[in-house]
Scaffold this active site. Structure first.
Site, mmCIF file in Angstrom:
data_model
loop_
_atom_site.group_PDB
_atom_site.id
_atom_site.type_symbol
_atom_site.label_atom_id
_atom_site.label_comp_id
_atom_site.label_asym_id
_atom_site.label_seq_id
_atom_site.Cartn_x
_atom_site.Cartn_y
_atom_site.Cartn_z
ATOM 1 C CG LEU A 1 -5.406 13.105 3.617
ATOM 2 C CD1 LEU A 1 -7.037 12.857 3.419
ATOM 3 C CD2 LEU A 1 -4.832 13.216 4.100
ATOM 4 C CG ASP A 2 -0.383 5.552 5.814
ATOM 5 O OD1 ASP A 2 -1.965 4.664 6.266
ATOM 6 O OD2 ASP A 2 0.081 5.586 5.817
ATOM 7 N N GLY A 3 -3.887 8.243 7.839
ATOM 8 C CA GLY A 3 -4.091 8.192 9.651
ATOM 9 C C GLY A 3 -4.086 7.170 10.604
ATOM 10 C CE1 TYR B 1 -0.464 2.740 3.989
ATOM 11 C CE2 TYR B 1 1.040 0.565 4.659
ATOM 12 C CZ TYR B 1 0.355 2.220 4.685
ATOM 13 O OH TYR B 1 0.611 3.105 5.907
#
Length: 278
Positions: free
Chosen positions: A159-161, A70
């Site tokens: 965005l990977d929060g 990913y």
């Protein structure tokens, strides 16, 4: 808790087996006191919030390498914006994306927003660079930070929060996405790891932006259930896939990210019939 934990990456839903003696992982988990912790097995170093998921994974001998599919897919922003001046990342984790961008975009400024002070405290374990004139980790609430900005702050927003249980709720609203898009520079790209969310959530975001000329292309990584979405401004040309596949092959030759494997699976979120011939 499983006696021989099989952790699933919270950002990928891809199984990563913890092969050390079961007591080793369990002891580390128990001693963590509920805080994020680091676990080593051979050349692999992983970040955990609990026993369920691997939050991040790093090769100790090659700390800048993107191990998880990913993360490689999220670098697909280069298909649309190959030379960003400022990359803003939401979510530090083990710093995989931050380190990769820092190494491969030497002319770019890298800013990382991270809510957890405990995660930031582990940065040295994951060989994340110290803050300098072009790299900064900010301890902040990304939702509030984005709302407070006046726009035009980054060429790329990633965005990977994630929380212990999956995507952070505050970073999952159409209002937050609208703030991110407002803060992109002209020609900027928003990239989001939607995890394994169903299509209707992507559609909901698309509908919230229906009055704009943003287009959302998304794909799934080949070895997980992850949805990676790319928010791109402007119309879609009839030769979109042909152009993007050509770019992907060139980037793969340079970076080895396997982007050309993703392009055929790209889907367009749309309210109207598809604008291109495939």
């Amino acid at each position: 808790m499983s006696a021989r934990p099989i952790a699933t990456d919270a950002a990928t839903d891809s199984p990563l087996r913890i092969m050390n003696a079961p007591s080793s992982f369990e002891q580390r988990l128990e001693s963590s006191g509920g805080q994020p912790f680091v676990f080593d097995h051979g050349d692999m170093r992983t970040l955990h919030f609990d026993h369920k998921y691997v939050q991040s994974a790093m090769s100790i001998s090659a700390p800048d390498k993107l191990l998880l599919s990913y993360t490689r897919a999220m670098m697909g922003f280069m298909l649309f914006q190959p030379a960003p001046k400022h990359i803003l990342l939401v979510g530090l984790g083990g710093g995989s994306l931050a380190k990769y961008c820092y190494r491969h975009f030497p002319e770019a400024r890298i800013t990382v927003l991270e809510l957890s002070a405990e995660v930031i405290a582990l940065r040295d374990h994951f060989m994340i660079p110290a803050d300098d004139q072009r790299f900064q980790v900010i301890h902040t609430d990304a939702a509030a930070y984005m709302q407070a900005q006046q726009g035009n702050i980054a060429d790329i927003i990633m965005l990977d929060g994630f929380s212990a249980d999956g995507p952070a709720e505050a970073l999952s609203t159409s209002g937050f996405y609208a703030a991110c898009l407002r803060n992109l520079a002209a020609g900027g790209i928003l990239v989001s790891n939607l995890w394994d969310r169903p299509d209707f959530l992507v559609q909901a975001i698309g509908q919230a932006l229906a009055a704009s000329d943003w287009r959302i292309w998304w794909c799934r990584t080949s070895d997980s259930h992850n949805c990676i979405a790319f928010f791109i401004k402007g119309s879609v040309t009839p030769l979109f896939r042909t152009m993007i596949l050509r770019r992907a092959k060139k980037l793969d030759a340079q970076f080895g990210l396997q982007l050309s494997e993703l392009v055929p699976s790209f889907q367009l979120v749309r309210d109207q019939p598809e604008e291109e011939s495939v």
